[in-house]
Write an enzyme that holds these catalytic residues in place. Structure first.
Site, PDB file in Angstrom:
ATOM      1  N   THR A 138     -25.251   3.846  47.248  1.00 19.47           N
ATOM      2  CA  THR A 138     -26.208   2.768  46.954  1.00 19.47           C
ATOM      3  C   THR A 138     -26.255   1.754  48.100  1.00 19.47           C
ATOM      4  O   THR A 138     -25.241   1.407  48.678  1.00 19.47           O
ATOM      5  CB  THR A 138     -25.770   2.046  45.659  1.00 19.47           C
ATOM      6  OG1 THR A 138     -25.634   3.020  44.619  1.00 19.47           O
ATOM      7  CG2 THR A 138     -26.763   0.981  45.250  1.00 19.47           C
ATOM      8  N   GLU A 370     -24.151   5.319  38.242  1.00 17.50           N
ATOM      9  CA  GLU A 370     -24.293   6.783  38.119  1.00 17.50           C
ATOM     10  C   GLU A 370     -25.663   7.158  37.570  1.00 17.50           C
ATOM     11  O   GLU A 370     -25.815   8.152  36.860  1.00 17.50           O
ATOM     12  CB  GLU A 370     -23.203   7.359  37.200  1.00 17.50           C
ATOM     13  CG  GLU A 370     -21.805   7.199  37.721  1.00 17.50           C
ATOM     14  CD  GLU A 370     -21.499   8.132  38.863  1.00 17.50           C
ATOM     15  OE1 GLU A 370     -22.355   8.981  39.190  1.00 17.50           O
ATOM     16  OE2 GLU A 370     -20.424   7.997  39.437  1.00 17.50           O
ATOM     17  N   THR A 372     -29.267   4.871  36.141  1.00 19.00           N
ATOM     18  CA  THR A 372     -29.507   3.998  34.987  1.00 19.00           C
ATOM     19  C   THR A 372     -29.960   4.840  33.782  1.00 19.00           C
ATOM     20  O   THR A 372     -30.401   5.984  33.937  1.00 19.00           O
ATOM     21  CB  THR A 372     -30.613   2.955  35.293  1.00 19.00           C
ATOM     22  OG1 THR A 372     -31.846   3.665  35.482  1.00 19.00           O
ATOM     23  CG2 THR A 372     -30.290   2.138  36.549  1.00 19.00           C
TER      24      THR A 372
END
Ligand code: TGC
Ligand code: FAD
Length: 391
Positions: A138, A370, A372
């Site tokens: 991310t 992991e 949404t």
């Protein structure tokens, strides 16, 4: 409340487990009772991860349970991995997160995509907890859409130069190594192992979280970091690399959150039996029974889903979409159970004397990381219709 923890097993799912799986579960359950439960509320209140637990988790085999023994793992099946995650998350989602990241997001890619030298160099130390790893996918501008990542890897002789930043990274401030995903000069996503101490690499902590407080979260910042070419994971390229790691971690979460839900339900049931209002236990009121009945129903469904998924994954037959469905369903189930349980405890439910509020706040992260909840709905939607609705 005096009576000990009594995990719900309404459909006798225990009968579906092997003797070895039950032994493993008992060992982790006992450890959580002795070593996690007594300290975890203070740790969460103080926003600190109890670092001494890491070595103990290594000794217990909680890091890389399905990694082959020759690389330091325990060579266990996937259901055993799931049961370990359930028991750890009964303690706290942050404890499970630590084991999830180490196992599924660091050991798994090094084992699956790494060179033999990388396997031998890192896996045994990761298995014992001597070395801590984190996973950088991310970025500040790219969460649900990791394929648009901006972190860049450029080739230069015997090393690469890495530039960019990752955000919301579990364990980054305490990690010795980071498995990082970046685009090369051709725009292809590659995985590499970045080591603490490399010039230009920093991992500042993210503060002021209301969730997963007993877990360190931070950034990974790369400013012209020189990475030796042997730190590239040689056997994978493309977005499917990190997504395969996520399949393993999402699988662990599908099991893990059942532990948080069982802890909340068990606490609420015992409280409801003991707490009296209007001269009767609150468990005797229909509205409270409705909550408890719905909770045990949803936990039972989640247990069966996880068990079946574990069997499929052990046979290497679980699809990414099946794993996604279980992650989504079971996290939502656990969050709902936590919210309902908290209500049953009335004002006591907001205190650290009971685990429910902590679980509830943790699960707000688990429903986001992991992938949404909504992204997982779209994954199922795509799987059943063949129509992609992400873009
Ligand atoms: P898309 O074009 O669909 O796929 C790109 C390539 O990847 C393949 N693929 C998969 N492979 C394996 N497993 C999966 N689950 C896969 N999903 C897709 C796909 O076949 C394709 O392969 P190829 O060969 O054609 O190149 O990709 P997209 O860009 O459209 O994105 C799809 C989407 C939205 C589903 C995906 O990117 C996604 O899952 N987004 C959510 C991001 C996410 O989950 N991030 C998690 C970060 S890590 C984290 O949160 C750790 S928390 C840990 C803790 O503390 O416990
Ligand atoms: P966004 O992607 O900005 O999404 C915001 C909202 O928009 C969400 O509700 C989402 O569902 C919705 N949305 C986005 N796209 C669509 C769409 N196409 N259709 C409909 N709705 C959409 N990441 C790592 O790489 N490594 C880690 O170790 C890690 N640990 C984490 C630890 C914690 C405590 C937290 C909170 C996060 C962690 N993450 C980690 C990051 C996590 O994976 C991301 O937060 C998550 O993938 C969502 O990305 P985002 O927060 O940028 O939200």
């Amino acid at each position: 409340m005096k009576t000990p923890y009594s995990p719900p097993d309404y459909y006798l799912v225990d009968e579906l487990l092997t003797a070895e799986q039950k032994i493993i579960r008992t060992a982790i359950r006992d450890w959580v009772d002795r070593r996690v439960k007594p300290v975890i509320d203070d740790a969460a209140q103080e926003a600190k991860f109890p670092m001494y637990l890491i070595k103990e988790m290594g000794e217990l085999g909680a890091f890389g349970p399905f990694i082959p023994v020759e690389y330091g793992g325990a060579g266990l099946d996937q259901t055993s991995y799931g049961l370990i995650m359930t028991e750890l998350e009964r303690g706290d989602s942050g404890i499970r997160s630590c084991a999830s990241v180490q196992t599924s997001l660091v050991m798994y890619p090094i084992y699956t995509f790494g060179s033999e030298e990388q396997r031998r160099k890192y896996l045994p130390k990761l298995a014992t907890g001597e070395m801590i790893g984190c996973f950088g996918l991310t970025e500040p501008n790219h969460g649900s859409d990791p394929g648009s990542m901006e972190t860049r890897l450029s080739g230069n002789g015997d090393h690469f130069i890495l530039n960019g930043a990752k955000m919301w990274i579990t364990n980054s401030p305490i990690a010795d190594i980071a498995v990082v995903w970046a685009k090369d000069d051709k725009g292809t996503i590659r995985g590499l192992i970045v080591e603490k101490g490399m010039a230009g690499f920093t991992a500042p902590e993210t503060h002021k979280k209301w969730s997963l407080r007993a877990s360190y979260t931070g950034e990974l910042v790369f400013d012209n970091v020189k990475i030796p070419k042997e730190n590239l994971l040689p056997n994978i390229s493309g977005l499917k690399g990190p997504l395969k790691c996520l399949n393993s971690a999402r699988y662990g979460i599908a099991w893990g959150v059942i532990g948080a839900a069982m802890d909340c339900y068990d606490t609420a049931l015992r409280y409801a039996m003991e707490r009296k209002q209007f001269r009767k236990p609150i468990a005797s009121f229909q509205l409270q029974q409705k909550k408890l009945a719905e909770m045990v129903t949803e936990i039972t469904k989640a247990q069966l889903l996880a068990w079946r998924l574990g069997t499929l994954r052990s046979e290497d037959r679980a699809t990414a979409a099946q794993i996604s469905l279980a992650k989504r369903n079971n996290v939502e189930m656990a969050l709902n159970v936590a919210r309902e349980s908290r209500q049953i405890l009335g004002a006591m439910g907001i205190t650290g004397d009971f685990p429910i509020m902590r679980h509830m706040m943790n699960l707000e992260s688990v429903i986001t990381y992991e992938g949404t909840h909504d992204i997982h709905l779209l994954i199922t939607g795509n799987d059943i219709t063949g129509i992609e609705a992400f873009k």
